[in-house]
Design a protein around this motif. Structure first.
Motif, PDB file in Angstrom:
ATOM      1  N   VAL A   1       1.011  -1.409  -0.172  1.00  0.00           N
ATOM      2  CA  VAL A   1       0.046  -0.087  -0.070  1.00  0.00           C
ATOM      3  C   VAL A   1       0.917   1.352  -0.160  1.00  0.00           C
ATOM      4  O   VAL A   1       1.732   1.486   0.771  1.00  0.00           O
ATOM      5  CB  VAL A   1      -1.056   0.042   1.305  1.00  0.00           C
ATOM      6  CG1 VAL A   1      -1.665   1.330   1.285  1.00  0.00           C
ATOM      7  CG2 VAL A   1      -1.883  -1.139   1.284  1.00  0.00           C
ATOM      8  N   LYS A   2       0.471   2.096  -0.832  1.00  0.00           N
ATOM      9  CA  LYS A   2       1.277   3.309  -1.109  1.00  0.00           C
ATOM     10  C   LYS A   2       0.486   4.539  -0.047  1.00  0.00           C
ATOM     11  O   LYS A   2      -0.645   4.675  -0.605  1.00  0.00           O
ATOM     12  CB  LYS A   2       1.519   3.780  -2.298  1.00  0.00           C
ATOM     13  CG  LYS A   2       2.365   5.166  -2.424  1.00  0.00           C
ATOM     14  CD  LYS A   2       2.447   5.584  -4.007  1.00  0.00           C
ATOM     15  CE  LYS A   2       3.559   4.637  -4.541  1.00  0.00           C
ATOM     16  NZ  LYS A   2       3.586   5.393  -5.934  1.00  0.00           N
ATOM     17  N   HIS A   3       1.126   4.946   1.123  1.00  0.00           N
ATOM     18  CA  HIS A   3       0.484   5.736   1.687  1.00  0.00           C
ATOM     19  C   HIS A   3       1.013   7.247   1.381  1.00  0.00           C
ATOM     20  O   HIS A   3       1.903   7.770   1.140  1.00  0.00           O
ATOM     21  CB  HIS A   3       0.817   5.530   3.465  1.00  0.00           C
ATOM     22  CG  HIS A   3       0.168   4.090   3.628  1.00  0.00           C
ATOM     23  ND1 HIS A   3      -0.962   4.048   4.198  1.00  0.00           N
ATOM     24  CD2 HIS A   3       0.961   2.984   4.040  1.00  0.00           C
ATOM     25  CE1 HIS A   3      -1.297   2.736   4.289  1.00  0.00           C
ATOM     26  NE2 HIS A   3      -0.095   2.151   4.244  1.00  0.00           N
TER      27      HIS A   3
ATOM     28  N   THR B   1      -5.811  22.575   4.114  1.00  0.00           N
ATOM     29  CA  THR B   1      -6.266  21.228   4.468  1.00  0.00           C
ATOM     30  C   THR B   1      -5.073  20.198   4.643  1.00  0.00           C
ATOM     31  O   THR B   1      -4.110  20.482   3.521  1.00  0.00           O
ATOM     32  CB  THR B   1      -7.224  20.679   3.431  1.00  0.00           C
ATOM     33  OG1 THR B   1      -8.459  21.785   3.669  1.00  0.00           O
ATOM     34  CG2 THR B   1      -7.886  19.312   3.875  1.00  0.00           C
ATOM     35  N   ALA B   2      -5.121  19.310   5.198  1.00  0.00           N
ATOM     36  CA  ALA B   2      -4.202  18.120   5.375  1.00  0.00           C
ATOM     37  C   ALA B   2      -4.846  17.059   5.273  1.00  0.00           C
ATOM     38  O   ALA B   2      -6.037  16.685   5.603  1.00  0.00           O
ATOM     39  CB  ALA B   2      -3.278  18.018   6.771  1.00  0.00           C
ATOM     40  N   THR B   3      -4.358  15.862   4.528  1.00  0.00           N
ATOM     41  CA  THR B   3      -4.722  14.589   4.339  1.00  0.00           C
ATOM     42  C   THR B   3      -3.732  13.596   4.563  1.00  0.00           C
ATOM     43  O   THR B   3      -2.549  13.689   4.388  1.00  0.00           O
ATOM     44  CB  THR B   3      -5.518  14.451   2.873  1.00  0.00           C
ATOM     45  OG1 THR B   3      -4.199  14.360   1.819  1.00  0.00           O
ATOM     46  CG2 THR B   3      -6.304  15.632   2.511  1.00  0.00           C
ATOM     47  N   ILE B   4      -4.243  12.479   5.165  1.00  0.00           N
ATOM     48  CA  ILE B   4      -3.470  11.275   4.866  1.00  0.00           C
ATOM     49  C   ILE B   4      -4.313  10.275   4.359  1.00  0.00           C
ATOM     50  O   ILE B   4      -5.382   9.838   4.617  1.00  0.00           O
ATOM     51  CB  ILE B   4      -3.082  10.524   6.594  1.00  0.00           C
ATOM     52  CG1 ILE B   4      -2.173  11.791   7.214  1.00  0.00           C
ATOM     53  CG2 ILE B   4      -2.806   9.257   6.394  1.00  0.00           C
ATOM     54  CD1 ILE B   4      -1.742  10.993   8.725  1.00  0.00           C
TER      55      ILE B   4
ATOM     56  N   ASP C   1      -5.403  10.623   1.531  1.00  0.00           N
ATOM     57  CA  ASP C   1      -6.320  11.279   0.868  1.00  0.00           C
ATOM     58  C   ASP C   1      -7.719  11.488   1.882  1.00  0.00           C
ATOM     59  O   ASP C   1      -8.846  11.768   1.340  1.00  0.00           O
ATOM     60  CB  ASP C   1      -6.681  10.801  -0.393  1.00  0.00           C
ATOM     61  CG  ASP C   1      -5.818  10.870  -1.731  1.00  0.00           C
ATOM     62  OD1 ASP C   1      -4.990  11.680  -1.519  1.00  0.00           O
ATOM     63  OD2 ASP C   1      -5.543   9.830  -2.407  1.00  0.00           O
ATOM     64  N   ILE C   2      -7.436  11.230   3.037  1.00  0.00           N
ATOM     65  CA  ILE C   2      -8.671  11.432   3.988  1.00  0.00           C
ATOM     66  C   ILE C   2      -8.376  12.654   4.817  1.00  0.00           C
ATOM     67  O   ILE C   2      -7.216  12.884   5.393  1.00  0.00           O
ATOM     68  CB  ILE C   2      -8.960  10.135   4.934  1.00  0.00           C
ATOM     69  CG1 ILE C   2      -9.416   9.125   4.250  1.00  0.00           C
ATOM     70  CG2 ILE C   2      -9.903  10.673   6.080  1.00  0.00           C
ATOM     71  CD1 ILE C   2      -9.323   7.766   4.918  1.00  0.00           C
ATOM     72  N   GLU C   3      -9.270  13.765   4.889  1.00  0.00           N
ATOM     73  CA  GLU C   3      -8.889  15.022   5.355  1.00  0.00           C
ATOM     74  C   GLU C   3      -8.651  14.709   7.029  1.00  0.00           C
ATOM     75  O   GLU C   3      -9.460  14.022   7.842  1.00  0.00           O
ATOM     76  CB  GLU C   3     -10.115  16.070   5.354  1.00  0.00           C
ATOM     77  CG  GLU C   3      -9.692  17.337   5.847  1.00  0.00           C
ATOM     78  CD  GLU C   3     -10.911  18.193   5.668  1.00  0.00           C
ATOM     79  OE1 GLU C   3     -10.820  19.316   5.795  1.00  0.00           O
ATOM     80  OE2 GLU C   3     -12.281  17.422   5.547  1.00  0.00           O
ATOM     81  N   ILE C   4      -7.784  15.093   7.698  1.00  0.00           N
ATOM     82  CA  ILE C   4      -7.230  15.027   8.934  1.00  0.00           C
ATOM     83  C   ILE C   4      -7.301  16.647   9.870  1.00  0.00           C
ATOM     84  O   ILE C   4      -7.277  16.696  11.024  1.00  0.00           O
ATOM     85  CB  ILE C   4      -6.142  14.386   9.254  1.00  0.00           C
ATOM     86  CG1 ILE C   4      -4.665  15.203   8.664  1.00  0.00           C
ATOM     87  CG2 ILE C   4      -5.955  12.944   8.656  1.00  0.00           C
ATOM     88  CD1 ILE C   4      -3.521  14.807   9.196  1.00  0.00           C
ATOM     89  N   GLY C   5      -7.018  17.512   8.965  1.00  0.00           N
ATOM     90  CA  GLY C   5      -7.155  18.897   9.623  1.00  0.00           C
ATOM     91  C   GLY C   5      -7.373  19.922   8.556  1.00  0.00           C
ATOM     92  O   GLY C   5      -7.099  19.866   7.494  1.00  0.00           O
TER      93      GLY C   5
END
Length: 351
Positions: free
Chosen positions: A17-19, A40-43, A45-49
């Protein structure tokens, strides 16, 4: 030989898996009643902040990241200060870009996407830092040569000035190819430990109408390496089965569905069918037998409908705030295929 066969089996059943840890920044000028700055920040591609110039503070967007910042309030305060600092930086950058492009007043938009990707099998990492201006590529950092590149002749002077900042370039390369991946791995580890400690997979049978397919729906699981399938008499079946994709929930967990066309199943044979959910790293499968008494439907009134704490997450995935959506309308094309914007980083986030 036995060990080699086991390794061969694992390599063909568990894919790498490529994170990713990505930061998206957007600054606008020439607009009213609209944030001058959005981050916006994502991990993965899921928004975390999220932060913007109107709220003037950082906001965690996932339960696990909220839990992390509650343990360290100073971290969230630092993020808020960083957000305000980027707002001022983008103002100055916009003026510089306008000058070199011979622009005066009017609406302009400056964007930046930065971050890193990490392959959990090969341990390969890739960092990136790109700027867009008024919906087009403007200038980006080549981390191999540690120089800026640009398709715009008007940006040649900016490239020359930025290339001369050798210490800054070395610092940015160190961040994006070293510190960013390490931070990503730390975030992933904390997310996994938090979600596996607080969340439990729920598997339900759902049906819209008496003639609709029966959907076996699994939600609240983590990580996203999972299988959901139908079996008859202990054998996996494919006829009359439609599998759905794995989707993101808004708490960092995942969901997926698999539909069975029950019009092909005789009533007396229902008990021969099972929905099986398998999660990577978990030995025990969740097996749900096809049973009308277990099916949740929407034929009843909303007040009678049983709601699981993940039910509101079905097929909604993750969305960035409405402000981001409006900005994307203005942009049109620049981040098409590149996803969102820049903010909640670790404390060493480079400018």
């Amino acid at each position: 030989m036995k060990k080699l066969l086991i390794l061969f089996f694992l390599c063909h059943t568990v894919s790498a898996v490529k994170h990713s840890l990505k930061f998206y920044l957007t600054g606008t000028s020439g607009t009213a009643n609209f944030p001058e700055f959005v981050g916006t920040a994502t991990i993965d591609d899921i928004e975390i902040g999220y932060c913007d110039s109107m709220k003037r503070r950082a906001e965690p967007k996932q339960d696990w990241i909220r839990n992390l910042t509650e343990k360290n309030p100073q971290q969230l305060k630092w993020y808020s200060q960083k957000c305000l600092g980027y707002q001022q930086l983008f103002k100055s950058y916009t003026e510089v870009f306008k000058k070199h492009l011979n622009q005066t007043e009017g609406f302009h938009i400056l964007q930046r996407i930065s971050g890193c990707e990490w392959n959990d099998e090969s341990n390969e990492v890739e960092g990136f830092l790109r700027y867009g201006y008024d919906g087009e590529d403007f200038i980006s950092l080549d981390l191999q040569s540690i120089t800026w590149i640009t398709p715009k002749t008007q940006a040649a002077e900016i490239k020359k000035l930025w290339d001369a900042e050798k210490a800054r370039l070395v610092h940015m390369k160190n961040y994006y190819v070293s510190k960013c991946p390490k931070s990503l791995q730390e975030y992933l580890h904390y997310r996994m430990s938090f979600l596996q400690r607080t969340e439990r997979t729920s598997v339900s049978l759902l049906q819209k109408t008496p003639s609709s397919p029966v959907s076996c729906h699994a939600t609240g699981f983590y990580p996203d390496r999972a299988k959901l399938f139908w079996m008859k008499d202990g054998q996996e079946i494919h006829e009359g089965v439609e599998k759905g994709e794995i989707l993101s929930n808004n708490d960092g967990t995942f969901q997926m569905s698999s539909e069975l066309d029950v019009s092909l199943v005789k009533h007396e044979d229902w008990s021969r069918y099972d929905c099986v959910f398998q999660l990577y790293g978990v030995k025990e499968d969740i097996i749900t037998t096809l049973d009308k008494a277990k099916i949740q439907t929407n034929w009843v009134s909303p007040s009678e409908y049983p709601i699981h704490h993940h039910a509101g997450k079905i097929a909604i995935g993750v969305t960035v705030g409405a402000t981001i959506g409006v900005v994307l309308v203005f942009i049109g094309v620049y981040f098409r295929g590149r996803k969102r914007y820049d903010f909640l980083a670790v404390r060493d986030l480079s400018l």
